[in-house]
Design a protein around this motif. Structure first.
Motif, PDB file in Angstrom:
ATOM      1  N   ARG A 144     -11.559  51.226 -28.931  1.00 19.37           N
ATOM      2  CA  ARG A 144     -11.329  50.787 -30.313  1.00 19.37           C
ATOM      3  C   ARG A 144     -12.616  50.925 -31.125  1.00 19.37           C
ATOM      4  O   ARG A 144     -12.606  51.450 -32.246  1.00 19.37           O
ATOM      5  N   ALA A 145     -13.727  50.511 -30.534  1.00 23.33           N
ATOM      6  CA  ALA A 145     -15.023  50.596 -31.227  1.00 23.33           C
ATOM      7  C   ALA A 145     -15.355  52.056 -31.536  1.00 23.33           C
ATOM      8  O   ALA A 145     -15.813  52.375 -32.641  1.00 23.33           O
ATOM      9  N   ALA A 146     -15.126  52.947 -30.584  1.00 25.17           N
ATOM     10  CA  ALA A 146     -15.455  54.361 -30.799  1.00 25.17           C
ATOM     11  C   ALA A 146     -14.580  54.944 -31.910  1.00 25.17           C
ATOM     12  O   ALA A 146     -15.058  55.690 -32.770  1.00 25.17           O
ATOM     13  N   LEU A 147     -13.300  54.589 -31.921  1.00 27.94           N
ATOM     14  CA  LEU A 147     -12.394  55.133 -32.946  1.00 27.94           C
ATOM     15  C   LEU A 147     -12.774  54.622 -34.339  1.00 27.94           C
ATOM     16  O   LEU A 147     -12.592  55.324 -35.333  1.00 27.94           O
ATOM     17  N   GLU A 148     -13.296  53.397 -34.386  1.00 27.98           N
ATOM     18  CA  GLU A 148     -13.723  52.861 -35.685  1.00 27.98           C
ATOM     19  C   GLU A 148     -15.020  53.493 -36.165  1.00 27.98           C
ATOM     20  O   GLU A 148     -15.178  53.809 -37.330  1.00 27.98           O
ATOM     21  N   GLU A 149     -15.936  53.694 -35.223  1.00 26.79           N
ATOM     22  CA  GLU A 149     -17.277  54.172 -35.598  1.00 26.79           C
ATOM     23  C   GLU A 149     -17.362  55.669 -35.778  1.00 26.79           C
ATOM     24  O   GLU A 149     -18.050  56.173 -36.657  1.00 26.79           O
ATOM     25  N   LYS A 150     -16.692  56.400 -34.930  1.00 27.35           N
ATOM     26  CA  LYS A 150     -16.878  57.863 -34.915  1.00 27.35           C
ATOM     27  C   LYS A 150     -15.732  58.524 -35.670  1.00 27.35           C
ATOM     28  O   LYS A 150     -14.637  58.669 -35.147  1.00 27.35           O
TER      29      LYS A 150
END
Ligand code: UDP
Ligand code: MG
Length: 249
Positions: free
Chosen positions: A116-122
């Motif tokens: 989830r963090a990667a999809l939000e950030e990248k």
């Protein structure tokens, strides 16, 4: 998935088993309401192989070429183990030293949060943006319950990259790594336990995905570069297949 896997199998002289079952699975929609991430947007490649087979090394190289987000289940567990105020620190430490599989709820939650963090950030890069992303999930699933739960509830995996080599090669690599890794499980006693868990608990996962025609098996005994050439070829086919599929749909 069937034509894609056929192509990969042909390219690497691999076998694709149980085509009937595969065809049946295709009749079902890729996304169920229960899944956290839409598997038509998110590509998940599981990276498996015995301890010391070279999963992490190959993942580091694949990240550079294909813009994957690399998530090592073991690294996520170690980070949680050392996180201040984690209620799971001691439990994780015990499981890792014993070469056992940490209860799946913990590992799956950590993976889900990291995705989830990667999809939000990248949001830029090939294969990223507008909810899309590509993930190498390294060292997971190592047990059938994890495999079933992740595919059903988190996101359906596209492919399993399976690195194989002998226990002798793996033992030598792990002992060498143990000289500098500082890992509490890179010692002969833990390594033996990890090998046992791998054979008894993880091999059924490989068999499960082999029946679905999802496993690309790569001999990892050779040099890093030689193994990488094969791994890279598999991933190229995966994305080529996906691109042409989404164009025709
Ligand atoms: N582990 C686990 N569940 C997982 C992945 C790892 O419990 O899904 C634990 C397990 O005890 C394993 C250890 O973490 O032996 C180390 O895993 P890692 O992937 O770092 O080891 P590697 O395969 O790289 O040697
Ligand atoms: Mg690793």
């Amino acid at each position: 998935m069937a034509p894609l896997m056929e192509k990969i199998a042909e390219a690497l002289h691999l076998k694709s088993h149980h085509k009937e079952k595969e065809a049946k699975a295709e009749e079902h929609p890729a996304v169920t309401a229960k899944q956290v991430f839409d598997s038509s947007k998110v590509t998940v490649v599981f990276v498996l192989g015995g301890p010391g087979a070279g999963k992490g090394t190959q993942c580091d190289k694949l990240v550079q070429e294909f813009d994957f987000c690399h998530l090592s289940a073991g690294d996520l567990l170690r980070a949680e183990q050392h996180r201040e105020n984690s209620e799971y620190g001691e439990l994780i430490s015990t499981y890792i030293k014993e070469g056992q599989i940490v209860p799946m709820e913990i590992t799956i939650k950590l993976l889900e949060n990291a995705m989830r963090a990667a999809l939000e950030e990248k949001t830029t890069g090939e294969g990223w943006g507008e909810g899309r992303g590509r993930f190498l999930v390294d060292g997971f699933p190592r047990k059938m319950d994890q495999a079933l739960k992740f595919d059903e509830e988190v996101s359906k995996s596209s492919l399993v990259l399976f690195f194989t080599t002998t226990e002798e090669v793996m033992l030598q690599r792990l002992l060498k790594r143990g000289e500098t890794s500082g890992r509490e499980d890179d010692n002969e006693e833990s390594i033996k336990k990890r090998f046992r868990t791998y054979k008894e608990t993880t091999m059924p996962v490989i068999e499960h995905y082999t029946k679905q025609g999802k496993v690309a098996s790569i001999d990892a005994s050779a040099s890093v570069e030689e193994v990488y050439e094969k791994a890279s070829a598999v991933i190229k086919e995966l994305f080529a297949g996906q691109l042409s599929r989404s164009v025709t749909v």
